[in-house]
Every structure is written in structure tokens, then in C-alpha cells.
Design an enzyme around this catalytic site. Structure first.
Site, PDB file in Angstrom:
ATOM      1  N   ARG A  24       0.865  -0.941   0.039  1.00 49.27           N
ATOM      2  CA  ARG A  24      -0.099  -0.067   0.003  1.00 49.27           C
ATOM      3  C   ARG A  24       0.752   1.151  -0.277  1.00 49.27           C
ATOM      4  NH1 ARG A  24      -5.695  -0.474   1.409  1.00 49.27           N
ATOM      5  NH2 ARG A  24      -5.582  -1.871   0.712  1.00 49.27           N
ATOM      6  N   ARG A  36      -3.383   7.357   1.582  1.00 44.28           N
ATOM      7  CA  ARG A  36      -3.431   7.955   1.678  1.00 44.28           C
ATOM      8  C   ARG A  36      -2.199   8.404   2.904  1.00 44.28           C
ATOM      9  NH1 ARG A  36      -9.014   4.788   3.784  1.00 44.28           N
ATOM     10  NH2 ARG A  36      -7.095   3.080   3.060  1.00 44.28           N
ATOM     11  N   ARG A  92      -6.667  12.550  -5.184  1.00 43.56           N
ATOM     12  CA  ARG A  92      -7.676  11.828  -4.189  1.00 43.56           C
ATOM     13  C   ARG A  92      -9.053  12.874  -4.267  1.00 43.56           C
ATOM     14  NH1 ARG A  92     -10.881   9.540  -3.010  1.00 43.56           N
ATOM     15  NH2 ARG A  92     -11.095   7.973  -1.742  1.00 43.56           N
ATOM     16  N   ASP A 115      -6.639  -2.561  -7.233  1.00 47.51           N
ATOM     17  CA  ASP A 115      -7.439  -2.649  -5.962  1.00 47.51           C
ATOM     18  C   ASP A 115      -7.717  -4.518  -6.715  1.00 47.51           C
ATOM     19  OD1 ASP A 115      -8.496  -1.791  -3.677  1.00 47.51           O
ATOM     20  OD2 ASP A 115      -9.525  -3.548  -4.345  1.00 47.51           O
ATOM     21  N   TYR A 151     -14.672 -11.191   0.290  1.00 46.57           N
ATOM     22  CA  TYR A 151     -15.470  -9.739  -0.166  1.00 46.57           C
ATOM     23  C   TYR A 151     -17.198  -9.707  -1.077  1.00 46.57           C
ATOM     24  CZ  TYR A 151     -12.009  -7.278   1.716  1.00 46.57           C
ATOM     25  OH  TYR A 151     -10.676  -7.030   2.672  1.00 46.57           O
TER      26      TYR A 151
HETATM   27  O1  CP3 Z   1      -0.064  -1.538  -2.710  1.00 46.68           O
HETATM   28  C1  CP3 Z   1      -0.478  -0.473  -3.554  1.00 46.68           C
HETATM   29  O2  CP3 Z   1       0.009   0.924  -3.024  1.00 46.68           O
HETATM   30  C2  CP3 Z   1      -1.034  -0.500  -4.502  1.00 46.68           C
HETATM   31  C3  CP3 Z   1      -2.844  -0.496  -4.305  1.00 46.68           C
HETATM   32  C4  CP3 Z   1      -3.238  -1.152  -4.064  1.00 46.68           C
HETATM   33  C5  CP3 Z   1      -4.492  -0.545  -3.668  1.00 46.68           C
HETATM   34  N1  CP3 Z   1      -4.994  -2.289  -2.487  1.00 46.68           N
HETATM   35  C6  CP3 Z   1      -5.048   0.285  -3.657  1.00 46.68           C
HETATM   36  C7  CP3 Z   1      -6.141   0.701  -2.292  1.00 46.68           C
HETATM   37  C8  CP3 Z   1      -3.524  -2.660  -3.910  1.00 46.68           C
HETATM   38  C9  CP3 Z   1      -1.938  -3.739  -3.856  1.00 46.68           C
HETATM   39  C10 CP3 Z   1      -4.973  -3.213  -3.078  1.00 46.68           C
HETATM   40  C11 CP3 Z   1      -4.864  -4.346  -2.463  1.00 46.68           C
HETATM   41  C12 CP3 Z   1      -6.388  -4.511  -1.779  1.00 46.68           C
HETATM   42  N2  CP3 Z   1      -7.306  -4.145  -1.834  1.00 46.68           N
HETATM   43  C13 CP3 Z   1      -6.513  -5.365  -0.478  1.00 46.68           C
HETATM   44  C14 CP3 Z   1      -4.948  -6.352   0.175  1.00 46.68           C
HETATM   45  C15 CP3 Z   1      -4.147  -6.508   0.775  1.00 46.68           C
HETATM   46  C16 CP3 Z   1      -4.352  -5.684   2.176  1.00 46.68           C
HETATM   47  O3  CP3 Z   1      -4.358  -4.583   2.387  1.00 46.68           O
HETATM   48  O4  CP3 Z   1      -4.994  -7.313   2.863  1.00 46.68           O
HETATM   49  C17 CP3 Z   1      -7.233  -5.554  -0.158  1.00 46.68           C
HETATM   50  C18 CP3 Z   1      -8.146  -6.030   1.114  1.00 46.68           C
HETATM   51  C19 CP3 Z   1      -8.232  -4.465  -0.971  1.00 46.68           C
HETATM   52  C20 CP3 Z   1      -9.643  -4.605  -0.942  1.00 46.68           C
HETATM   53  C21 CP3 Z   1     -10.049  -2.981  -0.056  1.00 46.68           C
HETATM   54  N3  CP3 Z   1      -9.680  -1.618  -1.130  1.00 46.68           N
HETATM   55  C22 CP3 Z   1     -10.433  -2.313   0.875  1.00 46.68           C
HETATM   56  C23 CP3 Z   1     -11.187  -3.746   1.961  1.00 46.68           C
HETATM   57  C24 CP3 Z   1     -10.026  -0.818   0.819  1.00 46.68           C
HETATM   58  C25 CP3 Z   1     -10.532  -0.165   1.966  1.00 46.68           C
HETATM   59  C26 CP3 Z   1     -10.082  -0.080   2.717  1.00 46.68           C
HETATM   60  C27 CP3 Z   1      -9.032   1.007   3.177  1.00 46.68           C
HETATM   61  O5  CP3 Z   1      -7.435   0.982   3.415  1.00 46.68           O
HETATM   62  O6  CP3 Z   1      -9.254   2.505   2.387  1.00 46.68           O
HETATM   63  C28 CP3 Z   1      -9.913  -0.411  -0.360  1.00 46.68           C
HETATM   64  C29 CP3 Z   1      -9.369   1.321  -0.322  1.00 46.68           C
HETATM   65  C30 CP3 Z   1      -8.066   1.313  -0.949  1.00 46.68           C
HETATM   66  N4  CP3 Z   1      -6.994   0.329  -1.814  1.00 46.68           N
HETATM   67  C31 CP3 Z   1      -7.862   2.205  -0.459  1.00 46.68           C
HETATM   68  C32 CP3 Z   1      -6.259   2.144  -1.973  1.00 46.68           C
HETATM   69  C33 CP3 Z   1      -5.025   3.378  -1.450  1.00 46.68           C
HETATM   70  C34 CP3 Z   1      -7.898   3.066   0.158  1.00 46.68           C
HETATM   71  C35 CP3 Z   1      -8.754   4.375  -0.598  1.00 46.68           C
HETATM   72  C36 CP3 Z   1      -9.105   5.336  -0.780  1.00 46.68           C
HETATM   73  O7  CP3 Z   1      -8.144   6.364  -1.355  1.00 46.68           O
HETATM   74  O8  CP3 Z   1      -9.627   6.000   0.096  1.00 46.68           O
END
Ligand code: CP3
Length: 343
Positions: A23, A27, A36, A72, A149
Site C-alpha cells: 500500500r 493515503r 484523491r 485494487d 468480499y
Molecule cells: O499497494 C499499493 O500501493 C497498490 C495499490 C493497492 C490498493 N489496494 C489501493 C487501495 C493494493 C495492492 C490493494 C490491495 C487490496 N485491496 C487488498 C489486499 C491487501 C490488504 O490490505 O490486505 C484488499 C483487501 C483490498 C480491498 C480494499 N481496497 C479495501 C478493503 C479497501 C478499503 C479499506 C481501506 O484501506 O481504505 C480498499 C481501498 C483502497 N485500495 C485504498 C487504496 C489506496 C484506499 C482508498 C482511498 O483512497 O480512499
């Protein structure tokens, strides 16, 4: 080209450990939050220029040794016909969850170029802008975690719908997992065609299963994906909360096993041997003072002795992490020599 990351994936010797952060585009970066402001999360994912821009932010700001494409894990489920929303503050939501064999039968087998082409476009842009300076990682979720999910309709406290189905009709759930595996194979291979130099599979919820049930439910579609990638690029399997799954993970023919912070890498090595490990710095430790971060980073490097090691966190970086702390972590790793590989 800085190829430390790819060399470590292949188990080759490195002068110092490669480091990137799960990640890392997110943020905690003011530059990400600024993008964003202009676009919601899914629009950001679907706009290759913006996705490429945020992919490159941590490369520029932290100086990490690998980029991971901004996207994602849930996007392929949307391509299969499941409506996906991101509700501010609540995370992802599937308003029409998949809970029966009939629901599974209604899902589409998408043409990934038509439905997910924006991901491949973003990958091509990132590769072009990086000009080979560091490698780019593509990724997907594991079938089990994606199903978690899709069946729950979003995040969940108990995952009761998923787990109830897994006990009542494991074969029916298996059909869903298998269909997700097939779409994932096409999706991941097209990422490689577009320039991904390694792939990571995220199994955020694999740890819900005991070892026997992980072998029965999660492993068959995972094996299918590994076969479907056919060794084209190094593969990383990440599981959260999977300390009890190590014996099973060991049987999965991937190049790199990525683990959370809950047990030291020396203990992980006792089970999996000299395979390249990725991790496992506690993301919460990045909230503490910098001298402690530096000390702990060197400690994790030492714990990883005995095989290849890619430094990373044990889970995604927390949104409230100070950027200076993330930088201090990367710098500490990059200024420490790698322990030698076993003879
Ligand atoms: O790693 C990186 O920088 C690459 C991008 C990336 C994102 N999500 C961007 C994201 C990657 C590799 C993921 C993987 C992901 N997405 C996982 C597996 C990794 C983990 O954390 O276990 C999962 C479970 C998801 C599903 C997901 N996406 C959730 C549950 C959420 C909401 C929770 C949260 O952290 O806000 C997201 C949103 C998300 N994916 C964000 C980002 C940067 C935040 C969204 C925002 O900008 O508001």
C-alpha cells in the site's frame, strides 16, 4: 537498472535487501490525497494517467526498490458483473452479494481486455515512465479472499456468510473459487503482457481457515493460478494471519512467501527453509520514534538470515503513518548490508 528486487525473488545474492511497502501508494502521502481530492477511488483506478501518477509517487518520495501498480484486488469481480462501490469511510461494498450456486451461474466470464484494459494501460504507462529504473509488480487477490468480499457484500466482522457456505456446500463455493481463478489467470497474464515483472497474490483472509480447510478450499484455485502463470515472472504469495498455514504454503510452488509480523522470520524459516521471504516489519512500528524504527528494521534483516529476503511490512502501511517515518525505514534498510546466503 536496480534489479535487487528481481534478484531476491529468484533467490540470488544481493548486496543489500530490496525494500518496498505494501500500500505504498496511499493515503499517508499528501500527494496521493491531493489526487484523491479530484477523483474518487474507482475513477482513480480507471484513469491510467492518474493511476500511473500515484504508482510513481512512492518511487519518487521514498526511493523504494520496486513499484506496485495502483489498482485494487476487487476490480476483476466487477468485471465478472458484480456491482462494486467504495463508500467513503466504509470501504468496498457489493450491493448484490453472491451466496448461492444460482448467483455464481449469473456471473460473467469477462473479456479482460474489454473490462480491465485500463489496468493494462496504466501498467504500460508506468513501465514507460520508469524507463527500467526499478521493476514493476502487478497483483491480484486470491480466489478465497476475493470470494470473502463478494459473498459478504464487503468487509465483515465474522465472515459468517462465507464460512457458513464453506461448511454447508463446499463444492458450490468451490465453483465460485474456480471461476475467480480462471478470470485471475487471464487478468494476471495480461498484466505481464503489459509489462509486470513480478506478480503478488494477496490473501488477506486466508488466515480464517485452519490448515486442513485451507488445503481443501483455498489451495486448489491457488495452484491453478500458479500453473496458469507458468513461471513467466516471479510470483509472491502474501497471507495475513497465516502463521498456522506455513506447512501448506511451503507446498505452493511460488518464488516468494510473504508473511505478516506476528512471528519472527527465523521461526518462519524453520518451517519453509531457504525460500525467499518477504516482510515482515510491523506496520504499527512505523508510528513509533525513528531510532526505534531503524533498530527494528536491522533486527528484521537479521531475523531473515538463511535465505532470500525482500524487506516489506507485514501488512499495508497505515494511513496515519508519518512520511518521514516511512522514509527512515526505507533508508535504514538501504544502508544495511544483506546477511550472506547459506552456502
Ligand atoms: O499497494 C499499493 O500501493 C497498490 C495499490 C493497492 C490498493 N489496494 C489501493 C487501495 C493494493 C495492492 C490493494 C490491495 C487490496 N485491496 C487488498 C489486499 C491487501 C490488504 O490490505 O490486505 C484488499 C483487501 C483490498 C480491498 C480494499 N481496497 C479495501 C478493503 C479497501 C478499503 C479499506 C481501506 O484501506 O481504505 C480498499 C481501498 C483502497 N485500495 C485504498 C487504496 C489506496 C484506499 C482508498 C482511498 O483512497 O480512499
Amino acid at each position: 537498472m536496480n534489479d535487487l528486487f528481481l534478484r531476491a525473488c529468484r533467490g540470488e545474492a544481493v548486496e543489500r535487501l530490496p525494500v518496498w511497502l505494501m500500500r505504498q501508494a496511499g493515503r499517508y502521502l499528501p500527494e496521493y490525497r491531493a489526487v484523491r481530492e479530484k477523483a474518487d477511488f474507482l475513477t482513480l483506478c480507471r484513469t491510467p494517467e492518474l493511476a500511473a501518477e500515484v504508482t510513481l509517487q512512492p518511487v519518487r518520495i521514498l526511493g523504494v526498490d520496486a513499484a506496485i501498480l495502483f489498482a485494487d484486488i476487487l476490480l476483476p469481480l466487477e468485471a465478472m458483473g458484480a456491482e462494486l462501490q467504495f463508500v467513503k469511510g466504509d470501504g468496498p461494498s457489493f450491493p448484490n452479494p453472491v451466496r448461492t450456486r444460482e448467483d455464481v451461474a449469473r456471473l460473467r466470464d469477462p473479456d479482460v481486455d474489454e473490462t480491465l484494459g485500463y489496468v493494462f494501460d496504466a501498467m504500460r504507462l508506468v513501465r514507460r515512465e520508469l524507463e527500467g529504473r526499478i521493476p514493476v509488480i502487478g497483483f491480484g487477490g486470491t480466489p478465497w479472499t476475493l470470494a470473502a468480499y463478494l459473498v459478504e457484500g464487503g468487509g465483515s466482522k465474522h465472515f459468517d456468510k462465507l464460512l457458513a457456505w464453506s461448511y454447508a456446500d463446499p463444492e458450490g463455493l468451490g465453483v465460485l473459487l474456480d471461476r475467480i481463478a480462471d478470470v485471475s489467470i487471464a487478468y494476471l497474464n495480461r498484466q505481464v503482457d503489459a509489462g509486470a515483472q513480478a506478480l503478488q497474490l494477496f490473501d488477506t483472509w486466508g488466515g480464517l481457515l485452519d490448515l486442513d480447510r485451507w488445503r481443501a478450499l483455498a489451495l486448489p484455485p491457488l495452484r491453478k493460478i500458479v500453473q496458469g502463470i507458468a513461471g513467466r515472472v516471479p510470483l509472491i504469495y502474501y497471507v495475513n494471519g497465516g502463521g498456522h498455514l506455513l506447512e501448506g504454503m511451503k507446498e505452493l510452488p511460488v518464488d516468494v512467501l510473504s508473511v505478516d509480523w506476528r512471528q519472527p522470520l527465523s521461526r518462519v524459516r524453520q518451517v519453509v527453509g531457504s525460500r525467499t521471504l518477504q516482510g515482515n516489519f510491523d506496520p504499527a512500528a512505523l508510528l513509533g520514534p525513528i531510532p526505534g524504527i531503524e533498530r527494528r528494521a536491522r533486527q528484521v534483516i537479521e531475523e531473515g538470515r538463511g535465505g532470500g529476503h525482500i524487506m516489506n511490512l507485514g501488512h499495508g502501511i497505515l494511513p496515519m503513518t508519518p512520511v518521514e517515518n516511512a522514509k527512515a525505514f526505507v533508508n535504514a534498510v538501504q544502508s544495511t548490508p544483506a546477511p550472506p546466503l547459506p552456502a
